[in-house]
Write a protein that holds these residues in place. Structure first.
Motif, mmCIF file in Angstrom:
data_model
loop_
_atom_site.group_PDB
_atom_site.id
_atom_site.type_symbol
_atom_site.label_atom_id
_atom_site.label_comp_id
_atom_site.label_asym_id
_atom_site.label_seq_id
_atom_site.Cartn_x
_atom_site.Cartn_y
_atom_site.Cartn_z
ATOM 1 N N MET A 209 0.832 -1.202 0.000
ATOM 2 C CA MET A 209 0.000 0.000 0.000
ATOM 3 C C MET A 209 0.869 1.256 0.000
ATOM 4 N N GLY A 210 2.022 1.188 0.625
ATOM 5 C CA GLY A 210 2.949 2.321 0.599
ATOM 6 C C GLY A 210 3.351 2.697 -0.814
ATOM 7 N N VAL A 211 3.591 1.701 -1.651
ATOM 8 C CA VAL A 211 3.941 1.965 -3.050
ATOM 9 C C VAL A 211 2.716 2.472 -3.817
ATOM 10 N N ILE A 212 1.556 1.864 -3.587
ATOM 11 C CA ILE A 212 0.329 2.299 -4.264
ATOM 12 C C ILE A 212 0.019 3.758 -3.929
ATOM 13 N N ALA A 213 0.238 4.162 -2.681
ATOM 14 C CA ALA A 213 -0.105 5.513 -2.227
ATOM 15 C C ALA A 213 0.923 6.568 -2.629
#
Length: 147
Positions: free
Chosen positions: A19-23
């Motif tokens: 999710m860190g990469v997606i965000a």
């Protein structure tokens, strides 16, 4: 309701790392392929993107669009079209589920409706290509450990 296209992939990382990469919208041009520019226009109280401007180049479809994002808990984000030159509508989501020790199953759903006439079969194929490229890029980016 329009049909959506969906695909899943398993990434060898914790859901929070995925999710860190997606965000991290500023880094989308580094790994998505179709996104050439990304700019966060507004954020929510937690500092997560609410509206993002994306300049896309997906071959036949080149577009400057604004998407509105909704974050549901820590493992789901969905988006909908706010403004576009080429698209009538666009709805998508990433849903993350823990998949054993240190792995995450990522499901990407996408529904796109273009302003130009396009056969449903061709549109679904285009959605599938976009999803598969995005998931492969996400997997490569997360598993590389780059921040």
């Amino acid at each position: 309701m329009a049909e959506h296209t969906s695909s899943s992939i398993t990434i060898e990382a914790a859901p929070a790392d995925v999710m860190g990469v997606i965000a991290d919208f500023a880094r989308y041009p580094d790994w998505t392929g179709e996104v050439k520019e990304a700019e966060v226009l507004s954020t929510d109280a937690q500092g997560r993107a609410e509206q993002v401007r994306l300049v896309m180049d997906a071959g036949a479809i080149k577009d400057d669009q604004v998407l509105g994002y909704t974050w549901t808990g820590e493992n789901e984000v969905s988006w909908t079209l706010v403004k576009s030159q080429m698209l009538r509508s666009l709805d998508g989501s990433y849903i993350l589920k823990a998949a054993g020790a240190g792995a995450t199953e990522v499901t990407y759903q996408l529904t796109v409706d273009v302003k130009i006439p396009m056969l449903g079969m061709i549109k679904r194929k285009a959605e599938k290509v976009i999803i598969d490229r995005a998931l492969a890029g996400l997997k490569k980016r997360v598993e590389s450990g780059e921040k």
